[in-house]
Design a protein around this motif. Structure first.
Motif, PDB file in Angstrom:
ATOM      1  N   TRP A 197       1.428 -10.782  34.898  1.00 18.89           N
ATOM      2  CA  TRP A 197       0.204 -10.895  35.716  1.00 18.89           C
ATOM      3  C   TRP A 197       0.744 -12.288  37.359  1.00 18.89           C
ATOM      4  O   TRP A 197       1.264 -12.373  37.394  1.00 18.89           O
ATOM      5  N   VAL A 198      -0.784 -11.774  37.841  1.00 20.58           N
ATOM      6  CA  VAL A 198      -1.595 -12.807  39.216  1.00 20.58           C
ATOM      7  C   VAL A 198      -2.404 -13.502  38.988  1.00 20.58           C
ATOM      8  O   VAL A 198      -3.111 -12.862  38.820  1.00 20.58           O
ATOM      9  N   GLU A 199      -2.310 -14.718  38.991  1.00 13.98           N
ATOM     10  CA  GLU A 199      -2.765 -15.506  38.827  1.00 13.98           C
ATOM     11  C   GLU A 199      -3.931 -15.238  40.233  1.00 13.98           C
ATOM     12  O   GLU A 199      -4.154 -15.646  41.386  1.00 13.98           O
ATOM     13  N   GLY A 200      -5.435 -16.011  40.001  1.00 11.92           N
ATOM     14  CA  GLY A 200      -5.989 -16.057  40.541  1.00 11.92           C
ATOM     15  C   GLY A 200      -6.655 -17.367  41.149  1.00 11.92           C
ATOM     16  O   GLY A 200      -6.214 -18.068  40.418  1.00 11.92           O
ATOM     17  N   HIS A 201      -7.553 -17.612  42.379  1.00  9.57           N
ATOM     18  CA  HIS A 201      -8.348 -19.005  43.306  1.00  9.57           C
ATOM     19  C   HIS A 201      -9.149 -19.061  42.150  1.00  9.57           C
ATOM     20  O   HIS A 201      -8.975 -20.211  42.287  1.00  9.57           O
ATOM     21  N   ASN A 202      -9.624 -18.462  41.565  1.00 12.38           N
ATOM     22  CA  ASN A 202     -11.422 -18.874  40.906  1.00 12.38           C
ATOM     23  C   ASN A 202     -11.629 -18.966  39.604  1.00 12.38           C
ATOM     24  O   ASN A 202     -11.541 -17.786  38.589  1.00 12.38           O
ATOM     25  N   GLN A 203      -9.911 -17.450  38.870  1.00 15.57           N
ATOM     26  CA  GLN A 203      -9.540 -16.953  37.632  1.00 15.57           C
ATOM     27  C   GLN A 203      -9.346 -17.329  37.071  1.00 15.57           C
ATOM     28  O   GLN A 203      -7.587 -17.006  38.018  1.00 15.57           O
ATOM     29  N   GLU A 204      -8.631 -17.487  36.024  1.00 15.86           N
ATOM     30  CA  GLU A 204      -7.887 -18.454  35.361  1.00 15.86           C
ATOM     31  C   GLU A 204      -6.565 -17.641  34.504  1.00 15.86           C
ATOM     32  O   GLU A 204      -7.543 -16.578  33.991  1.00 15.86           O
ATOM     33  N   ILE A 205      -5.821 -16.927  34.733  1.00 14.28           N
ATOM     34  CA  ILE A 205      -5.257 -16.240  34.004  1.00 14.28           C
ATOM     35  C   ILE A 205      -5.079 -16.159  32.453  1.00 14.28           C
ATOM     36  O   ILE A 205      -5.286 -14.949  32.390  1.00 14.28           O
ATOM     37  N   MET A 206      -4.915 -17.265  32.177  1.00 11.99           N
ATOM     38  CA  MET A 206      -5.809 -17.191  30.238  1.00 11.99           C
ATOM     39  C   MET A 206      -6.409 -15.869  30.096  1.00 11.99           C
ATOM     40  O   MET A 206      -6.267 -15.800  28.856  1.00 11.99           O
ATOM     41  N   TYR A 207      -7.269 -15.894  31.008  1.00 11.78           N
ATOM     42  CA  TYR A 207      -9.185 -14.698  30.880  1.00 11.78           C
ATOM     43  C   TYR A 207      -7.922 -13.760  30.202  1.00 11.78           C
ATOM     44  O   TYR A 207      -8.476 -12.506  29.693  1.00 11.78           O
ATOM     45  N   ALA A 208      -7.361 -13.295  31.469  1.00 12.17           N
ATOM     46  CA  ALA A 208      -6.723 -11.967  31.317  1.00 12.17           C
ATOM     47  C   ALA A 208      -5.782 -12.117  29.722  1.00 12.17           C
ATOM     48  O   ALA A 208      -5.753 -10.637  28.860  1.00 12.17           O
ATOM     49  N   LEU A 209      -5.009 -13.368  29.829  1.00 12.50           N
ATOM     50  CA  LEU A 209      -4.564 -13.053  28.654  1.00 12.50           C
ATOM     51  C   LEU A 209      -4.870 -13.084  26.968  1.00 12.50           C
ATOM     52  O   LEU A 209      -4.543 -12.446  26.749  1.00 12.50           O
ATOM     53  N   GLU A 210      -6.476 -13.634  26.944  1.00 18.51           N
ATOM     54  CA  GLU A 210      -7.183 -13.797  25.502  1.00 18.51           C
ATOM     55  C   GLU A 210      -7.702 -11.880  25.794  1.00 18.51           C
ATOM     56  O   GLU A 210      -7.677 -11.381  24.392  1.00 18.51           O
ATOM     57  N   LYS A 211      -7.861 -11.006  26.810  1.00 22.63           N
ATOM     58  CA  LYS A 211      -8.476 -10.533  26.990  1.00 22.63           C
ATOM     59  C   LYS A 211      -7.522  -8.855  26.203  1.00 22.63           C
ATOM     60  O   LYS A 211      -7.148  -8.178  25.521  1.00 22.63           O
ATOM     61  N   TYR A 212      -6.330  -9.283  26.925  1.00 22.20           N
ATOM     62  CA  TYR A 212      -4.919  -7.887  26.994  1.00 22.20           C
ATOM     63  C   TYR A 212      -3.515  -9.219  26.456  1.00 22.20           C
ATOM     64  O   TYR A 212      -3.356  -9.742  26.780  1.00 22.20           O
ATOM     65  N   PRO A 213      -3.849  -9.195  25.038  1.00 20.73           N
ATOM     66  CA  PRO A 213      -3.315 -10.638  24.470  1.00 20.73           C
ATOM     67  C   PRO A 213      -1.506  -9.979  24.161  1.00 20.73           C
ATOM     68  O   PRO A 213      -1.366  -9.105  24.379  1.00 20.73           O
ATOM     69  N   SER A 214      -0.703 -10.674  24.123  1.00 21.63           N
ATOM     70  CA  SER A 214       0.821 -10.163  24.509  1.00 21.63           C
ATOM     71  C   SER A 214       1.211 -10.506  23.249  1.00 21.63           C
ATOM     72  O   SER A 214       1.261 -11.887  22.255  1.00 21.63           O
ATOM     73  N   ARG A 215       1.785  -9.422  22.527  1.00 26.84           N
ATOM     74  CA  ARG A 215       2.350  -9.637  21.289  1.00 26.84           C
ATOM     75  C   ARG A 215       4.210 -10.313  21.442  1.00 26.84           C
ATOM     76  O   ARG A 215       4.769 -11.091  20.776  1.00 26.84           O
ATOM     77  N   ALA A 216       4.774 -10.651  22.509  1.00 24.55           N
ATOM     78  CA  ALA A 216       6.144 -11.190  23.175  1.00 24.55           C
ATOM     79  C   ALA A 216       6.082 -13.018  23.230  1.00 24.55           C
ATOM     80  O   ALA A 216       4.982 -13.125  23.128  1.00 24.55           O
ATOM     81  N   ASP A 217       7.472 -13.302  23.108  1.00 21.55           N
ATOM     82  CA  ASP A 217       6.533 -15.167  22.819  1.00 21.55           C
ATOM     83  C   ASP A 217       6.673 -15.526  23.968  1.00 21.55           C
ATOM     84  O   ASP A 217       6.377 -16.357  24.234  1.00 21.55           O
ATOM     85  N   ILE A 218       7.218 -14.609  25.824  1.00 24.44           N
ATOM     86  CA  ILE A 218       6.879 -15.384  26.768  1.00 24.44           C
ATOM     87  C   ILE A 218       6.446 -14.144  27.573  1.00 24.44           C
ATOM     88  O   ILE A 218       6.882 -13.203  27.139  1.00 24.44           O
ATOM     89  N   THR A 219       5.026 -14.722  28.522  1.00 22.60           N
ATOM     90  CA  THR A 219       4.820 -14.120  29.710  1.00 22.60           C
ATOM     91  C   THR A 219       4.196 -14.721  31.068  1.00 22.60           C
ATOM     92  O   THR A 219       4.379 -15.605  31.098  1.00 22.60           O
ATOM     93  N   ARG A 220       4.403 -13.322  32.094  1.00 25.92           N
ATOM     94  CA  ARG A 220       5.224 -13.722  33.385  1.00 25.92           C
ATOM     95  C   ARG A 220       3.419 -13.767  33.921  1.00 25.92           C
ATOM     96  O   ARG A 220       3.313 -13.066  34.051  1.00 25.92           O
ATOM     97  N   TYR A 221       3.849 -15.369  34.767  1.00 32.41           N
ATOM     98  CA  TYR A 221       3.061 -14.599  35.996  1.00 32.41           C
ATOM     99  C   TYR A 221       3.139 -15.549  37.060  1.00 32.41           C
ATOM    100  O   TYR A 221       3.791 -16.490  37.143  1.00 32.41           O
TER     101      TYR A 221
END
Length: 167
Positions: free
Chosen positions: A95-119
């Motif tokens: 994922w690429v984090e935005g200046h005004n948008q928390e990356i957590m929002y994207a991960l909550e909407k599209y959760p990962s089943r993995a142990d590690i999510t890179r951004y």
């Protein structure tokens, strides 16, 4: 840009983040992150911190920047080196984090089943890679030093490291 894996941008996410050279090997080969030095800053002391309290790790610069942005004047801040379990599952999407948008929002909407999510950071040390991790992913946490926060001559928060130098 193609790195041999998926790098996801969303319309709410700033696409102008330049990826730093230090992040490129971590994009090309997901297993390279297990040989990488990861950092975490927290107001939890060495006696209070454990793996369950660490949800993300990043570069040294990202950890220091996070300490500055989350500064609580009456609480000490600490910086830690974090070692990851080598058997952790890595999400193939970056994922690429935005200046005004928390990356957590994207991960909550599209959760990962993995142990590690890179951004790729957009705010803290822009262009550096950071990781969202689950608690079973953290193998070892080592206190490196205390972060002394103060206001610099320009009126902005500044960092001074006490105890051990960062190496």
């Amino acid at each position: 840009m193609h790195f041999g894996c998926e790098v996801h941008y969303r319309s709410e996410i700033d696409e102008d983040v330049a990826i730093r050279a230090s992040a490129v090997p971590l994009i090309h080969e997901s297993r390279a992150m297990f040989d990488h030095t990861w950092w975490h800053s927290s107001t939890y002391s060495e006696d209070e911190i454990d793996a369950s309290l660490i949800q993300h790790v990043g570069s040294k610069n990202a950890a220091l920047h996070r300490a500055m942005t989350k500064w609580r004047p009456r609480l000490p801040n600490y910086i830690y080196k974090v070692e990851l379990n080598r058997n952790a599952a890595v999400e193939p999407v970056i994922w690429v984090e935005g200046h005004n948008q928390e990356i957590m929002y994207a991960l909550e909407k599209y959760p990962s089943r993995a142990d590690i999510t890179r951004y790729i950071n957009g705010k803290e040390a822009p262009g550096d890679m950071s990781l969202f991790v689950n608690s079973k992913t953290v193998r070892h946490v080592k206190l490196i030093g205390t972060i002394q926060m103060h206001v610099g001559e320009d009126g902005r928060p500044a960092v001074q490291l006490l105890d051990e130098p960062l190496v």
